[in-house]
Design an enzyme around this catalytic site. Structure first.
Site: not given
Ligand code: GTP
Ligand code: MG
Length: 139
Positions: A11, A51, A87, A114, A117
């Site tokens: 990001k 999104y 993840r 954060n 993704h």
């Protein structure tokens, strides 16, 4: 049975901070093979499409503005059990809750900025990979 592919993007906060190289190194050392990768930038509208699942959430407009604020590095990754293992590697959405040593623990600045993704299902991994790499040769 889980699939062999996932989709990720580094990001804008992490690209801007010069952390892309360190993050890619962690991804490779965790056993993921990079199938496709590029550096690009989303418009606010394209970020909104990506999104769209969050369009009813209160943070949606901020998220789209943030995700279109700078360069991103999308990638398709290959590994057994790719979605779940990736993840685990990135950690929780909120970096204050991300496990020590995860990518978000090390590099995320906030719950919004954060760092990275990770697709949440095999189906979304395929949709998201095609969002950036449709028609692109994959190796
Ligand atoms: P992604 O891998 O980016 O999809 O993150 P995630 O699956 O861990 O979280 P989720 O899909 O629920 O949210 C998508 C993104 O929206 C997050 O990564 C954050 O960038 C942002 N986000 C999620 N929750 C919040 C929140 O409460 N506030 C703000 N400002 N942003 C949020
Ligand atoms: Mg998500």
């Amino acid at each position: 049975m889980s699939g062999k592919f996932t989709f990720t993007m580094i990001k804008p906060d992490a690209v801007n901070a010069g952390n892309a190289g360190a993050i890619i190194k962690m991804i490779q050392e965790a056993g993921f093979r990079i199938v496709a990768m590029k550096k690009t930038k989303l418009t606010q509208e394209r970020a909104g499409e990506f999104y769209a699942v969050h369009s009813e959430r209160p943070f949606y407009n901020d998220l789209c503005a943030y995700m279109s604020s700078g360069a991103i590095i999308p990638m398709i990754l290959e590994k057994d059990n790719a979605v779940e293992d990736f993840r685990t590697l990135i950690g929780a959405t909120d970096p204050t809750k991300a496990a020590v040593g995860t990518i978000r623990n090390l590099f995320a600045k906030s719950i919004e900025a954060n760092a990275i993704h990770g697709s949440d299902s095999d189906e979304n991994a395929q949709i998201e990979g095609n969002f950036f790499f449709a028609g692109t040769e994959r190796f």
